[in-house]
Scaffold this motif. Structure first.
Motif, PDB file in Angstrom:
ATOM      1  N   ALA A 104       0.855  -1.186   0.000  1.00  0.00           N
ATOM      2  CA  ALA A 104       0.000   0.000   0.000  1.00  0.00           C
ATOM      3  C   ALA A 104       0.892   1.237   0.000  1.00  0.00           C
ATOM      4  O   ALA A 104       1.838   1.327   0.790  1.00  0.00           O
ATOM      5  N   LEU A 105       0.592   2.181  -0.883  1.00  0.00           N
ATOM      6  CA  LEU A 105       1.437   3.356  -1.099  1.00  0.00           C
ATOM      7  C   LEU A 105       0.722   4.610  -0.631  1.00  0.00           C
ATOM      8  O   LEU A 105      -0.461   4.809  -0.926  1.00  0.00           O
ATOM      9  N   ASP A 106       1.432   5.463   0.082  1.00  0.00           N
ATOM     10  CA  ASP A 106       0.879   6.759   0.467  1.00  0.00           C
ATOM     11  C   ASP A 106       2.023   7.672   0.880  1.00  0.00           C
ATOM     12  O   ASP A 106       3.175   7.230   0.973  1.00  0.00           O
ATOM     13  N   ALA A 107       1.680   8.925   1.130  1.00  0.00           N
ATOM     14  CA  ALA A 107       2.678   9.912   1.546  1.00  0.00           C
ATOM     15  C   ALA A 107       2.169  10.625   2.788  1.00  0.00           C
ATOM     16  O   ALA A 107       0.966  10.760   2.995  1.00  0.00           O
ATOM     17  N   THR A 108       3.100  11.071   3.624  1.00  0.00           N
ATOM     18  CA  THR A 108       2.739  11.810   4.826  1.00  0.00           C
ATOM     19  C   THR A 108       3.604  13.054   4.937  1.00  0.00           C
ATOM     20  O   THR A 108       4.748  13.074   4.459  1.00  0.00           O
ATOM     21  N   HIS A 109       3.045  14.098   5.527  1.00  0.00           N
ATOM     22  CA  HIS A 109       3.763  15.360   5.688  1.00  0.00           C
ATOM     23  C   HIS A 109       4.392  15.427   7.076  1.00  0.00           C
ATOM     24  O   HIS A 109       3.730  15.197   8.086  1.00  0.00           O
ATOM     25  N   ILE A 110       5.685  15.721   7.103  1.00  0.00           N
ATOM     26  CA  ILE A 110       6.415  15.878   8.354  1.00  0.00           C
ATOM     27  C   ILE A 110       6.668  17.367   8.565  1.00  0.00           C
ATOM     28  O   ILE A 110       7.339  18.018   7.757  1.00  0.00           O
ATOM     29  N   GLN A 134       7.295   9.552   1.322  1.00  0.00           N
ATOM     30  CA  GLN A 134       6.526   8.553   0.590  1.00  0.00           C
ATOM     31  C   GLN A 134       6.890   7.181   1.136  1.00  0.00           C
ATOM     32  O   GLN A 134       8.072   6.879   1.335  1.00  0.00           O
ATOM     33  N   ALA A 135       5.885   6.349   1.399  1.00  0.00           N
ATOM     34  CA  ALA A 135       6.146   5.037   1.976  1.00  0.00           C
ATOM     35  C   ALA A 135       5.300   3.969   1.312  1.00  0.00           C
ATOM     36  O   ALA A 135       4.123   4.184   1.010  1.00  0.00           O
ATOM     37  N   LEU A 136       5.926   2.821   1.078  1.00  0.00           N
ATOM     38  CA  LEU A 136       5.224   1.614   0.660  1.00  0.00           C
ATOM     39  C   LEU A 136       5.282   0.658   1.842  1.00  0.00           C
ATOM     40  O   LEU A 136       6.357   0.398   2.376  1.00  0.00           O
ATOM     41  N   VAL A 137       4.111   0.149   2.270  1.00  0.00           N
ATOM     42  CA  VAL A 137       4.059  -0.736   3.435  1.00  0.00           C
ATOM     43  C   VAL A 137       3.350  -2.030   3.079  1.00  0.00           C
ATOM     44  O   VAL A 137       2.606  -2.105   2.095  1.00  0.00           O
ATOM     45  N   HIS A 139       0.920  -5.496   4.468  1.00  0.00           N
ATOM     46  CA  HIS A 139      -0.421  -5.599   5.038  1.00  0.00           C
ATOM     47  C   HIS A 139      -0.442  -5.351   6.543  1.00  0.00           C
ATOM     48  O   HIS A 139      -1.504  -5.127   7.120  1.00  0.00           O
ATOM     49  N   ARG A 140       0.723  -5.380   7.171  1.00  0.00           N
ATOM     50  CA  ARG A 140       0.815  -5.118   8.602  1.00  0.00           C
ATOM     51  C   ARG A 140       1.351  -3.722   8.903  1.00  0.00           C
ATOM     52  O   ARG A 140       1.612  -3.383  10.044  1.00  0.00           O
ATOM     53  N   GLY A 141       1.550  -2.909   7.863  1.00  0.00           N
ATOM     54  CA  GLY A 141       2.039  -1.559   8.059  1.00  0.00           C
ATOM     55  C   GLY A 141       3.539  -1.447   8.198  1.00  0.00           C
ATOM     56  O   GLY A 141       4.048  -0.387   8.565  1.00  0.00           O
ATOM     57  N   ARG A 142       4.267  -2.499   7.882  1.00  0.00           N
ATOM     58  CA  ARG A 142       5.731  -2.454   7.970  1.00  0.00           C
ATOM     59  C   ARG A 142       6.302  -1.842   6.690  1.00  0.00           C
ATOM     60  O   ARG A 142       5.855  -2.154   5.594  1.00  0.00           O
ATOM     61  N   PHE A 143       7.312  -1.014   6.835  1.00  0.00           N
ATOM     62  CA  PHE A 143       7.895  -0.325   5.692  1.00  0.00           C
ATOM     63  C   PHE A 143       8.577  -1.298   4.736  1.00  0.00           C
ATOM     64  O   PHE A 143       9.379  -2.130   5.149  1.00  0.00           O
ATOM     65  N   LEU A 144       8.247  -1.169   3.460  1.00  0.00           N
ATOM     66  CA  LEU A 144       8.928  -1.902   2.398  1.00  0.00           C
ATOM     67  C   LEU A 144       9.858  -0.988   1.609  1.00  0.00           C
ATOM     68  O   LEU A 144      10.854  -1.421   1.062  1.00  0.00           O
ATOM     69  N   ASP A 145       9.486   0.292   1.525  1.00  0.00           N
ATOM     70  CA  ASP A 145      10.289   1.268   0.786  1.00  0.00           C
ATOM     71  C   ASP A 145       9.932   2.651   1.306  1.00  0.00           C
ATOM     72  O   ASP A 145       8.763   2.927   1.591  1.00  0.00           O
ATOM     73  N   ILE A 146      10.936   3.518   1.438  1.00  0.00           N
ATOM     74  CA  ILE A 146      10.680   4.910   1.822  1.00  0.00           C
ATOM     75  C   ILE A 146      11.445   5.840   0.891  1.00  0.00           C
ATOM     76  O   ILE A 146      12.468   5.477   0.317  1.00  0.00           O
ATOM     77  N   TYR A 147      10.907   7.054   0.734  1.00  0.00           N
ATOM     78  CA  TYR A 147      11.542   8.061  -0.115  1.00  0.00           C
ATOM     79  C   TYR A 147      11.121   9.413   0.432  1.00  0.00           C
ATOM     80  O   TYR A 147       9.929   9.734   0.460  1.00  0.00           O
ATOM     81  N   GLY A 148      12.059  10.193   0.916  1.00  0.00           N
ATOM     82  CA  GLY A 148      11.714  11.457   1.556  1.00  0.00           C
ATOM     83  C   GLY A 148      12.571  12.613   1.096  1.00  0.00           C
ATOM     84  O   GLY A 148      13.587  12.426   0.421  1.00  0.00           O
ATOM     85  N   GLY A 149      12.146  13.808   1.490  1.00  0.00           N
ATOM     86  CA  GLY A 149      12.941  15.001   1.237  1.00  0.00           C
ATOM     87  C   GLY A 149      12.289  16.058   0.385  1.00  0.00           C
ATOM     88  O   GLY A 149      12.753  17.198   0.339  1.00  0.00           O
ATOM     89  N   TRP A 150      11.203  15.724  -0.330  1.00  0.00           N
ATOM     90  CA  TRP A 150      10.543  16.717  -1.169  1.00  0.00           C
ATOM     91  C   TRP A 150       9.786  17.720  -0.301  1.00  0.00           C
ATOM     92  O   TRP A 150       9.312  17.402   0.788  1.00  0.00           O
ATOM     93  N   SER A 151       9.638  18.949  -0.801  1.00  0.00           N
ATOM     94  CA  SER A 151       8.926  19.977  -0.047  1.00  0.00           C
ATOM     95  C   SER A 151       7.438  19.671  -0.002  1.00  0.00           C
ATOM     96  O   SER A 151       6.901  18.930  -0.831  1.00  0.00           O
ATOM     97  N   GLY A 152       6.765  20.246   0.986  1.00  0.00           N
ATOM     98  CA  GLY A 152       5.341  19.997   1.160  1.00  0.00           C
ATOM     99  C   GLY A 152       4.481  20.450   0.002  1.00  0.00           C
ATOM    100  O   GLY A 152       3.324  20.020  -0.113  1.00  0.00           O
ATOM    101  N   ARG A 153       5.005  21.288  -0.878  1.00  0.00           N
ATOM    102  CA  ARG A 153       4.224  21.756  -2.033  1.00  0.00           C
ATOM    103  C   ARG A 153       4.146  20.719  -3.138  1.00  0.00           C
ATOM    104  O   ARG A 153       3.283  20.808  -4.015  1.00  0.00           O
TER     105      ARG A 153
END
Length: 225
Positions: A104-110, A134-137, A139-153
């Motif tokens: 499951a893929l989604d993104a969150t704002h830090i 951005q995170a891919l997890v 079925h149990r919510g465990r991280f499979l892939d992460i990608y961060g650093g882009w601005s909130g815009r």
């Protein structure tokens, strides 16, 4: 944090963080170095406050933070954030009603404190400054892939297209080849996301607008996954 979690972190990081004693002084222990960094990352305390609490110099706190964070990235990231048992993950998503799904893929704002002269660059649609993770997890919510650093815009779809995950999924190298026949169509292992993401052969998004009964049923299964 539970004590056993802390001790396990120290055990994993010891090969990288252990320092040898010299004739001048004994090194700061790995447990203390990890504790300093966990406290600094978990609280808004200043370097001076952390240094006073742990009985070290302020400059020492700065050095330790950088060293331990690098060690976490080098040692723990590939250990914790990785592709897991694909069959188990697919079975978990199938139990939620979505077959042949690998994540499951989604993104969150830090939230961040942006530089004053560039605050507008980091302002997101919710009205505060952030960077996006951005995170891919599984079925149990465990991280499979992460990608961060882009601005909130930045839009979620733009972030995805610039990630290494997109390149691997597009090339068909991230998951093993496991096709599911749906009607007359061969469906590869897919990931599920919300309507912010583009529809791809390997990325399923919900129907928008006023879906009929079948499409509403599909959306319900996808949202559960």
């Amino acid at each position: 944090m539970r004590k056993w979690t802390f001790l396990m972190l120290c055990t994993w990081l010891t090969p990288v963080l252990q320092r040898t004693a010299t004739r001048l002084r004994a090194p700061i222990s790995v447990n203390k170095r990890v504790a300093i960094v966990l406290w600094k990352l978990a609280t808004p305390d200043s370097y001076r406050s952390v240094a006073h609490q742990f009985g070290v110099e302020r400059s020492t706190v700065g050095v330790i933070v950088i060293q331990v964070v690098h060690a976490i990235n080098d040692v723990l990231l590939p250990r914790i954030i990785r592709l897991r048992d694909v069959d188990e993950t697919m079975a978990g998503f199938a139990a939620l009603g979505f077959p042949n799904c690998g994540g499951a893929l989604d993104a969150t704002h830090i939230a961040i404190r942006a530089p004053e002269h560039r605050a507008g660059h980091f302002m997101n649609r919710k009205g505060y400054c952030s960077i996006v993770l951005q995170a891919l997890v599984d079925h149990r919510g465990r991280f499979l892939d992460i990608y961060g650093g882009w601005s909130g815009r930045a839009h979620d779809a733009r972030i995805l297209r610039n990630s290494g995950l997109f390149q691997r999924l597009e090339a068909g190298t991230y998951f093993p080849r496991r096709d599911l026949t749906v009607g007359n169509v061969l469906m590869p292992i897919c990931v599920v996301g919300d309507a912010a993401y583009p529809l791809m052969p390997w990325l399923m998004q919900p129907y928008t607008g006023q879906p009929d009964q079948n499409r509403a049923w599909f959306n319900d299964r996808l949202n559960r996954a």
